[in-house]
Design a protein around this motif. Structure first.
Motif: not given
Length: 269
Positions: A251-256
């Motif tokens: 997810t976006a959280g996994g990327q950031s």
């Protein structure tokens, strides 16, 4: 009073006024810090940002929320070339992504190998078929990772080093998908989940070994994804989604939160 002293005093006053009016002075005239190194981001969907949204194109699904774009926005590299692409295999990196690499490239990031090993087909079998079909598919993929993937990775790593001889190269791995022994996990059986995690560990170990053999840094994202696997209650990975190509991607959280800190740390070591 001495005329020369009057003249000097007047000059000093004039200089003080000039500084006050223009804002110039030693603190303001210091040179700006140099831009960061020229940065090239290579690889597959885990580097392009599939699953994170905010896509900049339809074909490769490069995301503004992917760790390469986030790092570039925060560090201001001298240049930023984002050629990572959804679905890329080692041959795609060699044939389509290396053009921006030059002798002046200072930093390279790369994730590749999962698609060569049949990531998509394996996960499809594990989601749709029984335990044995899933295990058989994982066995086939694991045999490929052990016997054929190392040479394919070597070809990519050799080409990167040849084109960017002075660059720091950071190779990123893949996270384990499932929290171990998650009794309350809905969907795949514990047998499937355990085998998938073990296959991810094998893939990472081979990638890490070949990266080290080329003098590249390896980024282990399991250090940051721990506690954020599927069935953790705070997942940084998609399960089965629609569109289906975002399934089992960060997810976006996994990327950031998962990829970016690992890359940032490795890029400055």
């Amino acid at each position: 009073m001495n005329v020369h002293r009057l003249t000097g005093a007047a000059s000093a006053v004039a200089l003080t006024v000039l500084i006050a009016l223009t804002g110039t002075g030693a603190a303001h005239s210091a040179p700006r810090p140099a831009a960061g190194p020229a940065y090239v981001a290579l690889g597959d969907s885990y580097s392009s940002g599939v699953g994170a949204g905010s896509y900049q194109d339809d074909a490769c699904k490069r995301s503004a929320k992917a760790y390469p774009a986030l790092w570039a926005a925060a560090h201001g590299p001298a240049s930023f070339a984002f050629t990572a692409c959804s679905g890329a295999r080692t041959g795609d990196v060699l044939g389509k992504q290396l053009a921006p690499l030059t002798a002046s490239t200072g930093l390279v990031s790369l994730s590749v190998g999962g698609n060569d090993a049949g990531f998509s087909d394996t996960m499809t079998a594990c989601v749709l078929d029984d335990d044995q079909a899933c295990l058989d598919k994982i066995d086939t993929a694991s045999a490929f990772v052990r016997t054929q993937l190392p040479a394919r990775l070597d070809a990519v790593y050799d080409a990167v080093r040849s084109r960017a001889p002075r660059a720091r190269v950071v190779v990123l791995g893949y996270p384990r998908f499932y929290r171990p022994a998650a009794d309350d996990c809905v969907g795949l059986s514990e047998t499937k989940r355990t085998a998938i995690n073990e296959a991810a560990d094998l893939l990472d170990s081979v990638i890490a070994g070949r990266a080290a053999a080329h003098g590249f840094s390896y980024g282990d994202v399991n250090t940051t994804f721990k506690g954020h696997e599927l069935c953790s209650g705070s997942a940084w990975l998609h399960s089965v989604t629609f569109p289906v190509d975002e399934s089992y991607h960060p997810t976006a959280g996994g990327q950031s939160g998962g990829y970016l800190p690992v890359f940032t740390s490795a890029a400055t070591r």
